[in-house]
Write a protein that holds these residues in place. Structure first.
Motif, PDB file in Angstrom:
ATOM      1  N   MET A   1       0.840  -1.187   0.000  1.00  0.00           N
ATOM      2  CA  MET A   1       0.000   0.000   0.000  1.00  0.00           C
ATOM      3  C   MET A   1       0.882   1.246   0.000  1.00  0.00           C
ATOM      4  O   MET A   1       1.958   1.258   0.613  1.00  0.00           O
ATOM      5  N   THR A   2       0.408   2.270  -0.695  1.00  0.00           N
ATOM      6  CA  THR A   2       1.024   3.598  -0.650  1.00  0.00           C
ATOM      7  C   THR A   2       0.021   4.544  -0.017  1.00  0.00           C
ATOM      8  O   THR A   2      -1.068   4.743  -0.556  1.00  0.00           O
ATOM      9  N   LEU A   3       0.392   5.115   1.108  1.00  0.00           N
ATOM     10  CA  LEU A   3      -0.520   5.909   1.922  1.00  0.00           C
ATOM     11  C   LEU A   3      -0.078   7.367   1.918  1.00  0.00           C
ATOM     12  O   LEU A   3       1.111   7.668   1.917  1.00  0.00           O
ATOM     13  N   ARG A   4      -1.045   8.269   1.928  1.00  0.00           N
ATOM     14  CA  ARG A   4      -0.795   9.695   2.123  1.00  0.00           C
ATOM     15  C   ARG A   4      -1.442  10.089   3.449  1.00  0.00           C
ATOM     16  O   ARG A   4      -2.659   9.987   3.615  1.00  0.00           O
ATOM     17  N   ILE A   5      -0.602  10.529   4.372  1.00  0.00           N
ATOM     18  CA  ILE A   5      -1.024  10.786   5.747  1.00  0.00           C
ATOM     19  C   ILE A   5      -0.661  12.224   6.101  1.00  0.00           C
ATOM     20  O   ILE A   5       0.384  12.724   5.677  1.00  0.00           O
ATOM     21  N   PRO A   6      -1.503  12.914   6.880  1.00  0.00           N
ATOM     22  CA  PRO A   6      -1.093  14.244   7.368  1.00  0.00           C
ATOM     23  C   PRO A   6       0.248  14.190   8.071  1.00  0.00           C
ATOM     24  O   PRO A   6       0.557  13.227   8.779  1.00  0.00           O
ATOM     25  N   ALA A   7       1.062  15.202   7.838  1.00  0.00           N
ATOM     26  CA  ALA A   7       2.445  15.180   8.326  1.00  0.00           C
ATOM     27  C   ALA A   7       2.530  15.003   9.835  1.00  0.00           C
ATOM     28  O   ALA A   7       3.458  14.373  10.341  1.00  0.00           O
ATOM     29  N   ASP A   8       1.545  15.522  10.553  1.00  0.00           N
ATOM     30  CA  ASP A   8       1.604  15.424  12.010  1.00  0.00           C
ATOM     31  C   ASP A   8       1.064  14.112  12.543  1.00  0.00           C
ATOM     32  O   ASP A   8       1.006  13.920  13.754  1.00  0.00           O
ATOM     33  N   ARG A   9       0.656  13.191  11.640  1.00  0.00           N
ATOM     34  CA  ARG A   9       0.123  11.902  12.087  1.00  0.00           C
ATOM     35  C   ARG A   9       0.975  10.723  11.644  1.00  0.00           C
ATOM     36  O   ARG A   9       0.549   9.574  11.777  1.00  0.00           O
ATOM     37  N   VAL A  10       2.168  10.985  11.120  1.00  0.00           N
ATOM     38  CA  VAL A  10       3.016   9.894  10.628  1.00  0.00           C
ATOM     39  C   VAL A  10       3.466   9.008  11.783  1.00  0.00           C
ATOM     40  O   VAL A  10       3.357   7.769  11.724  1.00  0.00           O
ATOM     41  N   SER A  11       3.985   9.591  12.836  1.00  0.00           N
ATOM     42  CA  SER A  11       4.472   8.805  13.973  1.00  0.00           C
ATOM     43  C   SER A  11       3.342   8.006  14.609  1.00  0.00           C
ATOM     44  O   SER A  11       3.518   6.825  14.946  1.00  0.00           O
ATOM     45  N   ALA A  12       2.181   8.627  14.749  1.00  0.00           N
ATOM     46  CA  ALA A  12       1.047   7.919  15.341  1.00  0.00           C
ATOM     47  C   ALA A  12       0.608   6.754  14.460  1.00  0.00           C
ATOM     48  O   ALA A  12       0.251   5.675  14.963  1.00  0.00           O
ATOM     49  N   THR A  13       0.650   6.937  13.146  1.00  0.00           N
ATOM     50  CA  THR A  13       0.263   5.851  12.238  1.00  0.00           C
ATOM     51  C   THR A  13       1.257   4.697  12.307  1.00  0.00           C
ATOM     52  O   THR A  13       0.868   3.517  12.316  1.00  0.00           O
ATOM     53  N   LEU A  14       2.550   5.008  12.340  1.00  0.00           N
ATOM     54  CA  LEU A  14       3.550   3.941  12.462  1.00  0.00           C
ATOM     55  C   LEU A  14       3.394   3.192  13.780  1.00  0.00           C
ATOM     56  O   LEU A  14       3.581   1.966  13.821  1.00  0.00           O
ATOM     57  N   ASP A  15       3.063   3.894  14.847  1.00  0.00           N
ATOM     58  CA  ASP A  15       2.831   3.219  16.126  1.00  0.00           C
ATOM     59  C   ASP A  15       1.592   2.339  16.061  1.00  0.00           C
ATOM     60  O   ASP A  15       1.560   1.247  16.648  1.00  0.00           O
ATOM     61  N   ALA A  16       0.573   2.803  15.317  1.00  0.00           N
ATOM     62  CA  ALA A  16      -0.650   2.006  15.194  1.00  0.00           C
ATOM     63  C   ALA A  16      -0.415   0.733  14.382  1.00  0.00           C
ATOM     64  O   ALA A  16      -1.093  -0.279  14.600  1.00  0.00           O
ATOM     65  N   LEU A  17       0.547   0.758  13.452  1.00  0.00           N
ATOM     66  CA  LEU A  17       0.852  -0.455  12.695  1.00  0.00           C
ATOM     67  C   LEU A  17       1.356  -1.561  13.610  1.00  0.00           C
ATOM     68  O   LEU A  17       1.124  -2.749  13.346  1.00  0.00           O
ATOM     69  N   GLY A  18       2.048  -1.187  14.664  1.00  0.00           N
ATOM     70  CA  GLY A  18       2.544  -2.190  15.596  1.00  0.00           C
ATOM     71  C   GLY A  18       1.437  -2.925  16.318  1.00  0.00           C
ATOM     72  O   GLY A  18       1.656  -4.037  16.824  1.00  0.00           O
TER      73      GLY A  18
END
Length: 327
Positions: A142-159
């Motif tokens: 998947m190629t995702l476009r995420i708001p810049a301020d939510r990148v870290s939160a999204t990577l943490d959610a992948l865990g």
């Protein structure tokens, strides 16, 4: 009459005694003044040293934040540097990242990731899924476009969805590029406005055509710069994240052995790959070879028939009967 000479310790003639007395008084006065000045300087030095010690002791005491700011302001004002600080430039950053996620069901994980990204205000740009086969497990990317301020939160959610085997995040500062584009856009807009004014005031057709051509060139360049600036702003606002989703137990990357064993393995794999390619090519051309063989058989049969006909030669014409002699 015998003259009597004065002794060595005598003060000399009586006429010189007042001058010597005055000279002694002046010398004594100068010494007194000098001693007083030295004693005063020592006192002032001692007072200054005490004041310096007291000031150093006062400076050694911790200052409160407000006190520190006041002290800095007083110091800058004292040296004539109490100017308003320049406003901080807002940095424009482009963030990109990648991650590999190992889960039990890649398809289900892809669905959950899509919902997670949409809930964060982002979007899914590309999504590729491969079903499981007899030899390979299922996977997705998947190629995702995420708001810049939510990148870290999204990577943490992948865990929370599975095991994050690796992840990489890179940030590039494009503030200079953005400022350069803004300056070019502003200059082009000013230029196009000026050209429109000149075109409105043009009297001759030749001038009008020349100004219109130049305006078209400037407007095209302006549109290109604006499009580039919008694309850059979108990259700043929306970060790009590539996610590879694999099934559990599948290595993300297989380490290749080195040395002789690695070379032997690579050679064997190349041989097997070449054999597979040859078999595939043969399977593709065999039907065409069969068709060509049939055509060749037909052509050869026709040629043989023609050759036999030519070998037999032409059929001789039938002999006409001779006329009977007259009686």
């Amino acid at each position: 009459m015998k003259r009597i000479r004065p002794a060595m310790g005598d003060a000399g003639p009586p006429a010189w005694r007042p001058f010597r007395t005055l000279l002694a008084a002046l010398t004594t006065g100068i010494l007194v003044v000098a001693l007083g000045a030295c004693s005063g300087g020592g006192a002032s030095d001692s007072d200054g040293s005490g004041a310096a010690v007291e000031e150093g002791a006062a400076q050694s005491e911790p200052l409160s934040p407000d006190g520190a700011r006041d002290a800095v302001a007083d110091a800058t004002g004292a040296v004539g540097l109490a100017e308003a600080p320049q406003e901080a430039v807002d940095r424009e950053l482009v963030t990109t990242g990648s991650a590999t996620l190992a889960v039990e069901d890649p398809f289900d994980a892809a669905e959950r990731i899509a919902g997670l990204v949409e809930g964060a205000g982002g979007r899914v740009e590309t999504r590729d899924e491969q079903a499981a086969t007899d030899h390979e497990p299922g996977s997705a990317s998947m190629t995702l476009r995420i708001p810049a301020d939510r990148v870290s939160a999204t990577l943490d959610a992948l865990g929370e969805l599975g095991e994050v085997r690796d992840r990489h995040v890179e940030t590039v500062d494009v503030t200079g590029t953005a400022q350069d584009l803004d300056a070019r856009i502003e200059a082009l807009r000013t230029s196009t406005d000026r050209l429109r004014e000149l075109m409105a005031d043009a009297d001759r057709t030749s001038d009008l055509i020349e100004i219109e051509a130049e305006l078209s060139t400037r407007q095209a360049e302006l549109d290109s710069r604006v499009s580039e600036r919008n694309r850059l702003s979108d990259e700043v606002a929306m970060s790009t994240l590539h996610v590879e989703i694999v099934a559990e137990g599948t290595p993300a990357a297989q380490a290749r052995p080195g040395g002789f064993v690695g070379g032997l393995t690579a050679g064997w794999n190349a041989l097997v790959s070449t054999f597979n390619v040859v078999v595939l090519v043969l399977g593709a051309i065999i039907p065409w070879l069969a068709l060509v063989g049939v055509v060749l058989l037909v052509v050869m049969g026709v040629r043989r028939q023609v050759a036999r006909t030519r070998a037999a030669g032409p059929t001789p014409p039938a002999a006409e009967p001779e006329p009977a002699p007259a009686e």
